[in-house]
Structure formats: C-alpha cells, structure tokens
Design a protein around this motif. Structure first.
Motif, PDB file in Angstrom:
ATOM      1  N   TRP A  60      10.178   8.977  17.071  1.00 44.72           N
ATOM      2  CA  TRP A  60       9.503   9.272  15.800  1.00 44.72           C
ATOM      3  C   TRP A  60       8.137   9.859  16.129  1.00 44.72           C
ATOM      4  CZ3 TRP A  60       4.829   6.743  14.431  1.00 44.72           C
ATOM      5  CH2 TRP A  60       4.369   6.988  13.127  1.00 44.72           C
ATOM      6  N   THR A  61       7.791  10.911  15.435  1.00 41.78           N
ATOM      7  CA  THR A  61       6.444  11.466  15.524  1.00 41.78           C
ATOM      8  C   THR A  61       5.904  11.555  14.109  1.00 41.78           C
ATOM      9  OG1 THR A  61       6.932  12.714  17.527  1.00 41.78           O
ATOM     10  CG2 THR A  61       5.066  13.469  16.214  1.00 41.78           C
ATOM     11  N   ALA A  62       4.719  11.011  13.905  1.00 45.92           N
ATOM     12  CA  ALA A  62       4.147  10.997  12.556  1.00 45.92           C
ATOM     13  C   ALA A  62       3.862  12.409  12.094  1.00 45.92           C
ATOM     14  CB  ALA A  62       2.852  10.184  12.545  1.00 45.92           C
ATOM     15  N   THR A  63       4.127  12.664  10.813  1.00 43.42           N
ATOM     16  CA  THR A  63       3.523  13.844  10.208  1.00 43.42           C
ATOM     17  C   THR A  63       2.047  13.517  10.005  1.00 43.42           C
ATOM     18  OG1 THR A  63       3.893  13.026   7.973  1.00 43.42           O
ATOM     19  CG2 THR A  63       5.674  14.335   8.964  1.00 43.42           C
ATOM     20  N   ARG A  64       1.263  14.535   9.756  1.00 40.92           N
ATOM     21  CA  ARG A  64      -0.160  14.248   9.491  1.00 40.92           C
ATOM     22  C   ARG A  64      -0.309  13.349   8.263  1.00 40.92           C
ATOM     23  NH1 ARG A  64      -4.197  13.124  12.137  1.00 40.92           N
ATOM     24  NH2 ARG A  64      -3.398  14.753  13.529  1.00 40.92           N
ATOM     25  N   SER A  65       0.527  13.601   7.291  1.00 40.26           N
ATOM     26  CA  SER A  65       0.450  12.785   6.084  1.00 40.26           C
ATOM     27  C   SER A  65       0.762  11.319   6.396  1.00 40.26           C
ATOM     28  CB  SER A  65       1.433  13.348   5.046  1.00 40.26           C
ATOM     29  OG  SER A  65       1.457  12.528   3.928  1.00 40.26           O
ATOM     30  N   GLU A  66       1.762  11.086   7.265  1.00 41.00           N
ATOM     31  CA  GLU A  66       2.034   9.694   7.668  1.00 41.00           C
ATOM     32  C   GLU A  66       0.862   9.111   8.439  1.00 41.00           C
ATOM     33  OE1 GLU A  66       5.979  10.464   9.628  1.00 41.00           O
ATOM     34  OE2 GLU A  66       6.495   8.592   8.614  1.00 41.00           O
ATOM     35  N   ASP A  67       0.247   9.943   9.272  1.00 45.60           N
ATOM     36  CA  ASP A  67      -0.875   9.436  10.062  1.00 45.60           C
ATOM     37  C   ASP A  67      -2.055   9.066   9.152  1.00 45.60           C
ATOM     38  OD1 ASP A  67      -0.814   9.118  12.953  1.00 45.60           O
ATOM     39  OD2 ASP A  67      -2.763  10.121  12.926  1.00 45.60           O
ATOM     40  N   MET A  68      -2.244   9.825   8.083  1.00 42.78           N
ATOM     41  CA  MET A  68      -3.319   9.490   7.145  1.00 42.78           C
ATOM     42  C   MET A  68      -2.985   8.229   6.343  1.00 42.78           C
ATOM     43  SD  MET A  68      -5.676  11.709   7.750  1.00 42.78           S
ATOM     44  CE  MET A  68      -6.834  11.546   6.393  1.00 42.78           C
ATOM     45  N   GLN A  69      -1.691   8.025   6.081  1.00 37.59           N
ATOM     46  CA  GLN A  69      -1.273   6.848   5.294  1.00 37.59           C
ATOM     47  C   GLN A  69      -1.159   5.592   6.131  1.00 37.59           C
ATOM     48  OE1 GLN A  69       2.334   7.370   2.741  1.00 37.59           O
ATOM     49  NE2 GLN A  69       2.212   9.472   3.434  1.00 37.59           N
ATOM     50  N   ALA A  70      -0.833   5.759   7.432  1.00 41.41           N
ATOM     51  CA  ALA A  70      -0.366   4.595   8.185  1.00 41.41           C
ATOM     52  C   ALA A  70      -0.890   4.555   9.622  1.00 41.41           C
ATOM     53  CB  ALA A  70       1.164   4.559   8.177  1.00 41.41           C
ATOM     54  N   ALA A  71      -2.084   5.075   9.845  1.00 43.44           N
ATOM     55  CA  ALA A  71      -2.828   4.774  11.073  1.00 43.44           C
ATOM     56  C   ALA A  71      -4.127   4.124  10.603  1.00 43.44           C
ATOM     57  CB  ALA A  71      -3.124   6.040  11.875  1.00 43.44           C
ATOM     58  N   VAL A  72      -4.616   3.156  11.361  1.00 46.46           N
ATOM     59  CA  VAL A  72      -5.732   2.363  10.842  1.00 46.46           C
ATOM     60  C   VAL A  72      -6.906   3.237  10.436  1.00 46.46           C
ATOM     61  CG1 VAL A  72      -5.113   0.233  12.022  1.00 46.46           C
ATOM     62  CG2 VAL A  72      -6.668   1.877  13.146  1.00 46.46           C
ATOM     63  N   HIS A 121       0.863  -1.196   0.000  1.00 45.20           N
ATOM     64  CA  HIS A 121       0.000   0.000   0.000  1.00 45.20           C
ATOM     65  C   HIS A 121       0.889   1.231   0.000  1.00 45.20           C
ATOM     66  CE1 HIS A 121       0.800   1.021   4.262  1.00 45.20           C
ATOM     67  NE2 HIS A 121       0.801  -0.288   4.471  1.00 45.20           N
ATOM     68  N   VAL A 122       0.329   2.326  -0.458  1.00 43.28           N
ATOM     69  CA  VAL A 122       1.031   3.602  -0.359  1.00 43.28           C
ATOM     70  C   VAL A 122       1.260   3.893   1.118  1.00 43.28           C
ATOM     71  CG1 VAL A 122       0.707   6.099  -0.596  1.00 43.28           C
ATOM     72  CG2 VAL A 122       0.252   4.587  -2.529  1.00 43.28           C
ATOM     73  N   GLY A 123       2.500   4.191   1.471  1.00 42.67           N
ATOM     74  CA  GLY A 123       2.818   4.444   2.870  1.00 42.67           C
ATOM     75  C   GLY A 123       3.411   3.246   3.579  1.00 42.67           C
ATOM     76  N   ASP A 124       3.490   2.107   2.891  1.00 39.21           N
ATOM     77  CA  ASP A 124       4.137   0.937   3.500  1.00 39.21           C
ATOM     78  C   ASP A 124       5.579   1.342   3.830  1.00 39.21           C
ATOM     79  OD1 ASP A 124       3.971  -1.654   4.370  1.00 39.21           O
ATOM     80  OD2 ASP A 124       3.695  -2.565   2.396  1.00 39.21           O
ATOM     81  N   ALA A 125       6.015   1.039   5.056  1.00 38.25           N
ATOM     82  CA  ALA A 125       7.344   1.466   5.489  1.00 38.25           C
ATOM     83  C   ALA A 125       8.407   0.571   4.859  1.00 38.25           C
ATOM     84  CB  ALA A 125       7.436   1.429   7.005  1.00 38.25           C
ATOM     85  N   VAL A 126       9.431   1.187   4.284  1.00 37.28           N
ATOM     86  CA  VAL A 126      10.438   0.455   3.523  1.00 37.28           C
ATOM     87  C   VAL A 126      11.808   0.536   4.188  1.00 37.28           C
ATOM     88  CG1 VAL A 126      11.661   0.436   1.308  1.00 37.28           C
ATOM     89  CG2 VAL A 126       9.188   0.756   1.363  1.00 37.28           C
ATOM     90  N   ALA A 127      12.125   1.683   4.742  1.00 36.17           N
ATOM     91  CA  ALA A 127      13.435   1.859   5.379  1.00 36.17           C
ATOM     92  C   ALA A 127      13.301   2.938   6.449  1.00 36.17           C
ATOM     93  CB  ALA A 127      14.477   2.278   4.350  1.00 36.17           C
ATOM     94  N   VAL A 128      14.313   2.981   7.318  1.00 36.70           N
ATOM     95  CA  VAL A 128      14.302   4.005   8.370  1.00 36.70           C
ATOM     96  C   VAL A 128      15.700   4.602   8.479  1.00 36.70           C
ATOM     97  CG1 VAL A 128      14.779   2.337  10.229  1.00 36.70           C
ATOM     98  CG2 VAL A 128      13.646   4.510  10.771  1.00 36.70           C
ATOM     99  N   VAL A 129      15.716   5.897   8.704  1.00 36.87           N
ATOM    100  CA  VAL A 129      16.973   6.630   8.917  1.00 36.87           C
ATOM    101  C   VAL A 129      16.933   7.189  10.331  1.00 36.87           C
ATOM    102  CG1 VAL A 129      18.210   8.726   8.293  1.00 36.87           C
ATOM    103  CG2 VAL A 129      17.239   7.286   6.511  1.00 36.87           C
ATOM    104  N   VAL A 130      18.046   7.051  11.049  1.00 31.30           N
ATOM    105  CA  VAL A 130      18.134   7.646  12.384  1.00 31.30           C
ATOM    106  C   VAL A 130      19.249   8.687  12.360  1.00 31.30           C
ATOM    107  CG1 VAL A 130      18.502   7.232  14.844  1.00 31.30           C
ATOM    108  CG2 VAL A 130      17.349   5.513  13.439  1.00 31.30           C
ATOM    109  N   ALA A 131      18.914   9.902  12.781  1.00 27.60           N
ATOM    110  CA  ALA A 131      19.876  11.000  12.711  1.00 27.60           C
ATOM    111  C   ALA A 131      19.855  11.805  13.998  1.00 27.60           C
ATOM    112  CB  ALA A 131      19.560  11.890  11.514  1.00 27.60           C
ATOM    113  N   ARG A 142       0.271  10.018  15.748  1.00 21.07           N
ATOM    114  CA  ARG A 142       0.951   8.994  16.541  1.00 21.07           C
ATOM    115  C   ARG A 142       2.391   9.403  16.798  1.00 21.07           C
ATOM    116  NH1 ARG A 142       1.892   4.130  14.813  1.00 21.07           N
ATOM    117  NH2 ARG A 142       1.496   4.451  12.608  1.00 21.07           N
ATOM    118  N   ALA A 143       2.903   9.033  17.954  1.00 22.57           N
ATOM    119  CA  ALA A 143       4.265   9.388  18.331  1.00 22.57           C
ATOM    120  C   ALA A 143       4.817   8.297  19.232  1.00 22.57           C
ATOM    121  CB  ALA A 143       4.287  10.734  19.061  1.00 22.57           C
ATOM    122  N   VAL A 144       6.110   8.026  19.093  1.00 19.90           N
ATOM    123  CA  VAL A 144       6.769   6.966  19.856  1.00 19.90           C
ATOM    124  C   VAL A 144       8.162   7.441  20.247  1.00 19.90           C
ATOM    125  CG1 VAL A 144       7.475   4.541  19.876  1.00 19.90           C
ATOM    126  CG2 VAL A 144       5.640   5.270  18.346  1.00 19.90           C
TER     127      VAL A 144
END
Lengths: 181, 807
Positions: free
Chosen positions: B282-294, B113-123, B207-209
């Motif tokens: 990590w704190t979701a942007t609104r766009s991430e929350d729309m793509q990847a919260a149920v 699906h659009v928004g499926d998590a593929v990789a993560v960067v930590v900075a 969402r935020a973690v």
C-alpha cells in the motif's frame, strides 16, 4: 476490465512499445511498466512536481499526463540525464551544493531546473526561485537548490539537457486518438 | 564554511564540508524508496476510509467487491479480531492515568475521524484495488462531531469515546508550586491566549508499506524513522516473534515526525501478507497522507507572565490545552509535556509552571512533528517576552539580555530533572546583532512609518532539549516512556581494510552516511570513502531507537565514535605487537598507526586488519577480528540554542507579509560537517516560517478535512522564501566526547515566533498587539481592521478560519 491501446514512446532514447489501459498515468507507465522508479509521485494533484519529466523536450508533471498522450513522443526521465558515468551539470551541482536531503523531490527538481535553464540560460536568483515554483521540497528550504541551479547555469561543461535526441518514434496509434479506444 | 579542529586521532575529516556519500543514487534516479521495491507475486491494497467525522458503522457490504475477478480479499475490522493487541501508545507517566481507547488498524463499530480506516481491498494491481474499493458499500449512522478543543472540554460536548464520559484524556503538570504567589507579587502580569494551530508533516514521499510473508518469515518494508520499534511493537500486535520478523526502512523520503509512529497500515499489510501468503503493499495517496499521518502542534495556550517594571521576569504560568485528535498514537499525549521542559526558554525565571490538559476531538491524532512540543513552548515564551517588553515600553532585545541565564551558570538546573548542559545565550545574540545592524533598522523603520509603510523586526532567542535521551530520565520510571533511549553502533573493519558501520539510527535525508563516515574515518585511520554506513534494517545491525528528536548525532554518532575508538584501541595493540613497541607508544597520525617519534615505523589499517583476521601474530589471548560494538546511553540531554531575527514588511491595505530578511546564529556544538548543518538549518527555518505564514490543517465545523491535498495545504515554494543568512557559534556540550548537540529541529523551533514577533512589531503603530499564526493576508487584514475599530469579521486569533496562504 478496461480495454487497452498500444503506445510507442521513446524513453531516454530507447523506443518502448506496450499495450496500456487508456487511463494509465505516464508516471505509472514509467515506474511500473518500465521500472524507471526515479520519477516519483508526491501529491497526485500536480502541485509537488516530484513526477516531472520531459515530454518532447518540455517539463511536464507525469502524474497529470496519460501514457497514451505520450504515444509517439520522446520522454526524458532522470535516468536519462547523465551521459554514462558523467553526471549532467545539474546533477553535479545538486551534489556539490547539498541541494538534496531525502532525495525524493530531487529528480523532479532537476528535470524542472533543466527545463528552466533551457528557456532561460542565465537566470537571476529570483528567476530561479519563481521558475521552480511548481516543485516542492520539504527538506532543504530551497536555498541550496537555488544555489545549485545558479551554479549549473554557469557551468563550463553545460551542454544540453539530456542525451542527444533520438529519432522520434512513429506513433502506433494516431497521437491522442488512443484515449477511449 | 568554517572548519573546526580535527577529531581526536585522525585525518581531519571531521569538520569538513564533505560532499554526501548518499547522493549519487539519489541524483540519478537510482534511489530505492519503499514504493520502488517490487516483490514477486505482490498484490495491492486500497483502504476504504470514513467520510464521516464521527459515526456508527451500521453495515459494510463487501459482496460486489468480493465478486470481482481481480480481488483477492476484502476485510473489515470485525474480520481481524485475531490480532493480538491494538496499536501501541507508549507513554505511561507514573501517577497519571491517560485515557487510551483501543485503536485497531480497521475501525470496529464506529469511526472517530474523517479518514478512519474501515475496510481494505486487496487486488491484483493498484488500479484494480482502487476500482474494487469503490464497490465496498459502508452505511454510517452519523453522530455529532466535536472539532474545537475548548468546546470538547465542556460538559454536554459530544464524546469522541463515550466509555470515558469525558473528552479530557489526562492532566499533567511540571514546575513550581508557588507560581500563583509569584505572579501576585509581580509589578505587571501580561496575559495572552496563543493558538498554535494544527500542521502536517507533509514529507514529499507519502507513507508506503510493502509486506512479504513467506515460510514463517515476515519482512516489512516501510517508510519509517523507527524500524526497530516498528518491529518490536508490531510483533506484539501480530503475534510474530521478533526473530522471525524483519523491518526494513529503505530510502525514506523525509519524515519530520510523520513517520515516527507505528501505523495501522503497517500492521494491516503485515496481517494481509501473512493471511494471503503473498506480498501485499500500500502506498498512501497524498490525500490519505493528509487524513491519516500524524499532525503536529494544535494547542490553545494561556500564558501569564509576571514582570518587574525594569523588565525582569519573575514568574510564568502556562496552561496548554492540547488537541490530541481521536486516538492516542505512539506518543500523542506526551508531546505537549516535552515542551514543558523548555517552557523557561533561555531565561532565569524564579517560578515557572506548566499545566497541560489533553483533549480528544474528532480529528486525526497529533504526535511528534519536527520539534514536538518544543516549538509550541518556544513560540509561547518568545511571543510573551516580546509582548511583555512592548507593554513595559522596553526594547525586546534588552529584556532578553536582562533575563538570560548567564554563561557562568551552566550547567544550570532549570526545571525538575532538567539540567541545561551548556549555553552562551549572550554570545549568539551579540553575534546576531553584529550582522543585523539593529539600530540602523530601527531608523529605517521610523522613516518607513512616516511614509505609511510598516516594517517590523522579530527576534527569537531559543534553546531546546534534544539528544533523546538518558533512559533513566525518560524511561518507564522517569518521564514514563516505555522504552530505553540509548543508541547502538557496530564498526567492522574488513580483512582488506575497508569498514562497514551499522547504526541504530534511521536517517531519511540527514546525511548520516557521510557524517558518521567522517567520524569513523578519523578515529580508525581510514577515509570516508572506505567507510560504509548501514542503517534501517533490523536484520543487519543491532537494535536501535531510530531518528527523531535531534538525537542521531548526539546519541547515535557518539555510539559510532565509541565503537570506532574500541576498534582503534585494538588496532593499536596489534600494531604495537607487530612493531615491537608499547601500545601507549602507538599514535594514529595521517592515517597510519605509528610509533611516536619514529614515523618511519608504522602500519596502515589494512595491514593491521589483515593481521587481525589471519591471526598468526597477534598478542597472546587476543580474539581475532577487528569488529566492535557499542551501546551508548547518555548521561544527559544536550541543549542547543541560538538567536534568530526576521525583518518583514506588511502591506496594511492587503495584509500581505513580505519576509525580507532572515538572519540566524545557531549553536549545535562543534561541526562534524558544516554543510549538513546549514542544510538542516535552512530546512528547519522554512518549516517554522511555513507554519507562521502559510500552513494550516483545517477541519470545518463538521469535522471535514478542508486541507486534504497540496492544492489546499499551503507548503511554501522557493519563490516565497528569501536566502537565509546563517551563522554559528560553537559551544561544546560536556555530555558527549565530541561536544555535539542536535540541529535538525532548531530552525523550526526558532522560526515561528521570529516571524510573529516581526509582524506584531510592524503592526503596533496600527494598534495590533497580538496576532496568531498563520499570518495570512486575511488574518493580518482582520487584525488591523479590528484594532482600528473597523473589525466585522472573525477576530485575529480565531482558530479554524479556512484560508489559503501561499502564492
């Protein structure tokens, strides 16, 4: 790495000076540099209003203002609304009327409402509803928020929006010129 | 606001509209949400998400991102194969296999699906993480995507998960076997296809973690409704013992079901913090929350309702086609089944059956959003009742009355394993009509029609099942959810007389700190100010199941009440000992433990607690201390109900719907704090009205999310909403000692059919007899055009028309 520019901003009556990236949003400056986490980010697109603060006395959405644009300005956040232990009439009215549930939109809602009452001290219910169009709440259905704002408008102890305005700080850079420096 | 009779023993705080204890920090900017928490040495994660709806991952080039000075690590799914288990799905219904693909925090091999998590960067900081994420180059080989749920069921459809050979995840049914015979015997069968479209939870806090692993101990701060379940499930995924793992839900900025899950990002941050041995957030942007919260809802429902000509309902068959999206989140496939338990609504229907088909599509998973299956079922039955009444030329109110389960039938066995505990459906409808002036409205409507104005009235008489739940009914050998559904509480009176209460529920705006303090204060002889309620921290109280399904008061509050009564019982024994009276002669009155008939002989809670903690003079054999725990597993669900009505005016030229009036009567049993009830009802109604009029998650034909921000997803503002006229009746539930039920979802469950029925009522003179949500101006206008034979655009019930609604 990006270069930085200096900003000098009066926040809740206290002059703060920092070196910031030109792209730093005002909301992130307030939250991450000053630790004023009462101002929230809800949407990133200027729709929800959770990040509303006052810039030179007017409500702005701080997710759409760069910190450098506030150079030389006065900013009031939710943390600057109460006068010591005495709540601002809007804070009191939100509490009394159950104008909040999760509380996440509340600081922005109170700041927007304060701006509304400054411009229109005696609003009708419809004017309150339309005046708060820029702020979203998912919990309350707005009914008790509207009631709280109406009550605060007619509160006997209602005075000004924030604490007495401080001296305007001198801008470190010329206002607005910091961007891209 | 009304007050009700005081609690059984105390000072009468129960029933009062007491100001919330939680508010002072929240109104002064001193709340503490996950994103507010600063951890020493914290790093920021940014997640690279798929722009494709369905694709194979050909390659991921991390080198440019890894070369940056401020980047600590870049990971892909293939770098995390040491995870112990995939993300959980918790429904295993006996006898039914549910196709459940492995679901990892970062995709392995393909995206679905659009928004499926593929990789993560930590900075080192949040801006640097976003910069570095842009340097990760992912090459995709796109696959055909399937977006429409009914297309996904057909042979030859693209397969979301090829290994299953089908997109159908499972089939499940509940109810009468003889429903076809019953329908065949009906005078009239009303058939409808009703689309209940996809919506977002859209809590204003994304969402935020934040994960903090140090010296073998993991602490995870997360915006969740279920901290204990997150710990239990992630302990399995990560291979960390629960006793070395703490989950904290600090202030949580709304949930509505979108935070009732175990998410990949929670697992990912914990994994990264453990690997880097420093905090990662990590704190979701609104766009991430729309793509990847149920998301919620997303059903295509086919209903057939058999009627006698006099309006008696004799049979109902509902086939629910549920668009589950691309993966199974925690309870994804269960949600439509929850609706099956209330498919009969308030009505006595001899034969009812629900058949459910779950289907994968290339969209984010659906799961429990406010109401979770019950709004969909209620929408269906309430729309069907109205339309059947119209087809038979009967009044929709009279058809409801004729079919209501009468008050004297309660407790009523309705569906297999479902006994409605209490109800007075005539009572709430009568009270609603008393406020409404229904006859007056019909006269006004007739006058308006003569002027070419279209007014409509819609009703919804709803009931719901909540108070999750009797563990035997819902657990592994019952409905099949792999958990118990009891709740826990601790009431601890301190030596100086104040009390701390721990609850296993985990509120995010509901007001537990206040309501539970009222319950405890009355029962132990204290005040709400002296009772602090603690929740949302696995290290501070006993295991608990969290807050969802309108369960907190009926299950969690009851547990708190029972723990408080245990404290009071011990306090009475100590008081009796000190006052040289029999325990049965001690009564709690006006905040004092007194000898009956001798009010001058009495002790305060502080007197007694001091004696309990300095136990020189307590009864022989009694343990010191004043500290009690309760685990409460309810015997039944609870069944709130009510009647809602809306009056709308539809502009037939533009299709714009104006909500002029909204009146409701809800029954959630005796009020603990009526102010909190009103707040829940207001918010719940807007959530349902918003689905009916404005909100829609739209994916286009290629699976692109069109409504990825609040610019496109139309949450209503104060300007669109009227002032609601709320009222209550109080029918106590026999299930718990306080008679309480739930109210958090009631408004949402009731509201969407209320609006749709009102709009349909307004449009009937124009020939429109059915319209699907959201009733945006475009869709209403198209429905009118189609009914007038002028239609050239999509039909009114077509799904996925990308249109904004609000403002």
């Amino acid at each position: 790495m990006s270069s930085t520019v200096g900003v000098r901003i009066s926040v809740n009556g206290e002059v703060r000076e920092h070196e910031v990236e030109p792209r730093l949003l005002l909301v992130h400056y307030l939250r991450d540099r000053l630790g004023l986490t009462g101002t929230h980010v809800g949407c990133d697109t200027t729709n929800c209003g959770a990040c509303t603060v006052h810039l030179n006395g007017e409500a702005v959405k701080s997710c759409t203002v760069f910190a450098v644009q506030a150079d030389g300005a006065e900013v009031t956040t939710i943390e600057g609304m109460a006068d010591g232990a005495e709540l601002h009439p809007l804070q009191e009215a939100f509490w009394k009327n159950h104008g909040l549930q999760c509380g996440y939109c509340t600081p922005g809602m109170i700041m927007a409402a304060a701006d509304l009452l400054q411009r229109n001290p005696d609003p009708s219910e419809s004017e309150v509803r339309h005046g708060l169009e820029g702020n979203l709440c998912r919990c309350t259905g707005y009914q008790n928020i509207v009631r709280a704002v109406m009550e605060a408008a007619h509160s006997p102890q209602r005075t000004t929006v924030g604490p007495p305005p401080p001296e305007k700080p001198e801008a470190r850079e010329e206002v607005g010129k910091g961007v891209g420096a | 606001m009304s007050t009700v009779e005081a609690g059984p023993t105390g000072n009468g705080y129960v029933g009062q509209a007491i100001r919330r204890k939680e508010d002072p920090p929240l109104i002064t900017g001193k709340g503490r949400y996950t994103d507010d928490i600063v951890l020493p040495g914290q790093l920021w994660a940014a997640i690279i998400r798929s722009p494709e709806a369905h694709a194979r991952i050909v390659s991921i080039d991390k080198s440019a991102a890894e070369a940056r000075d401020d980047v600590r690590i870049v990971l892909t799914g293939e770098d995390m194969t040491d995870l112990q288990a995939p993300l959980p799905m918790a429904w295993v219904p006996p006898g039914v296999e549910i196709k459940t693909p492995e679901h990892w925090p970062l995709a392995r091999g393909k995206v679905c699906h659009v928004g499926d998590a593929v990789a993560v960067v930590v900075a080192d900081d949040k801006y640097a993480a976003v910069d570095a994420a842009e340097d990760v180059i992912v090459e995709y080989d796109p696959l055909p995507a399937v977006v429409d749920v009914e297309e996904a069921m057909k042979d030859g459809s693209p397969l979301v998960h090829e290994q299953f050979g089908t997109n159908i995840t499972h089939e499940w049914g509940l109810g009468s076997e003889d429903v076809e015979e019953a329908l065949a015997a009906a005078d009239v069968v009303v058939e409808r296809r009703v689309v209940n479209h996809r919506t977002a939870g859209a809590a204003i806090e994304p969402r935020a973690v934040a994960a903090d692993y140090r010296a073998g101990q993991l602490t995870l701060y997360t915006a969740t409704q279920i901290p204990h379940l997150v710990r239990l499930q992630l302990a399995g995924c990560l291979g960390i013992a629960e006793e070395h793992f703490r989950v904290v839900a600090p202030d949580v900025g709304g949930g509505f079901g979108s935070k009732l899950n175990v998410y990949g990002e929670e697992c990912l941050m914990a994994y990264l913090s453990r690997r880097l041995e420093t905090p990662v957030r990590w704190t979701a942007t609104r766009s991430e929350d729309m793509q990847a919260a149920v998301h919620g809802r997303d059903q295509v429902d086919y209903a057939r309702m058999g009627m006698k000509r006099d309006g008696t309902i004799v049979a109902l068959h509902a086939k629910l086609i549920a668009d589950l999206g691309a993966y199974q989140q925690l309870l994804t496939p269960f949600i439509p089944s929850f609706g099956a338990f209330v498919m009969s609504g308030c009505y006595k229907i001899p034969s009812v059956r629900t058949d459910i088909v779950g289907v994968f599509t290339n969209k984010f998973p659906t799961d429990a959003i406010r109401g979770a299956g019950r709004p969909e079922a209620t929408h269906l039955i309430e729309v069907m009742v109205d339309q059947a009444a119209a087809e038979l030329g009967l009044d929709p109110v009279e058809v409801r009355r004729k079919n209501f389960i009468p008050k004297e039938d309660f407790p009523a066995d309705v569906a297999p394993g479902v006994t409605y505990d209490s109800g007075d459906y005539h009572g709430s409808l009568d009270r609603l009509l008393g406020t409404l002036d229904y006859e007056g409205f019909r006269a006004e409507q007739a006058r308006a029609r003569e002027e070419g104005r279209y007014l409509g009235i819609g009703f919804s008489t709803y009931m719901e099942i909540c108070g999750l739940a009797p563990s035997r009914a819902v657990g592994p050998s019952g409905v099949g959810i792999q958990a118990g559904f009891w709740e826990s509480a601790v009431v601890r009176v301190h030596p100086s007389g104040g009390a701390t209460v721990w609850t296993g529920t985990s509120p995010h705006g509901q007001g537990h700190d206040t309501g539970f303090a009222q319950i405890v204060a009355d029962r132990i002889g204290s005040t709400p100010e002296q009772v602090e309620v603690i929740h949302g921290d696995t290290d501070r109280g006993p295991f608990g199941m969290g807050t969802y399904g309108s369960r907190s008061l009926a299950v969690g509050g009851e547990s708190v009440a029972r723990a408080a009564l245990k404290v009071a019982d011990k306090a009475k024994k100590i008081a009796a000992h000190l006052l040289e009276a029999a325990p049965d002669d001690i009564e709690l009155r006006d905040g004092r433990y007194q000898v009956k008939g001798s009010p001058d002989k009495g002790l305060t809670l502080a007197d007694i607690s001091l004696a309990a903690y300095v136990p020189e003079n307590i009864p022989d054999g009694m343990e010191p201390g004043l500290d009690e725990t309760n685990f409460y597993d309810p015997e039944n669900f609870v069944f709130p109900f009510g009647a809602h009505a809306a009056i709308v005016e539809v502009d037939a030229e533009t299709g714009k719907v104006d909500l002029k009036r909204y009146v409701c009567v809800d029954d959630c049993g005796p009020a603990i704090n009526p102010m909190l009830i009103d707040g829940q009802v207001h918010g719940g109604i807007v959530h349902g009205v918003a689905q009916a009029m404005y909100e829609q998650v739209v994916y286009d034909d290629t699976g692109q999310l069109v409504t990825g921000t609040f610019v496109d997803y139309a949450l209503p503002t104060a300007a669109e909403m009227p002032t609601f006229e709320t009222d209550r009746t109080e029918t106590p539930s026999p299930v718990n000692s306080m008679g309480v039920k739930g109210v958090g979802e009631a408004g949402t469950i009731a509201a969407s059919p209320t609006i749709v029925n009102a709009v349909t009522d307004a449009l009937r003179p124009l020939g429109v007899n059915h319209i699907d949500m959201p009733v945006t101006p475009l869709r209403v206008w198209q429905a009118i055009e189609a009914a007038q034979g002028r239609g050239s655009g999509p039909r009114a019930s077509e799904q996925g028309v990308p249109e904004g609604g609000a403002q």
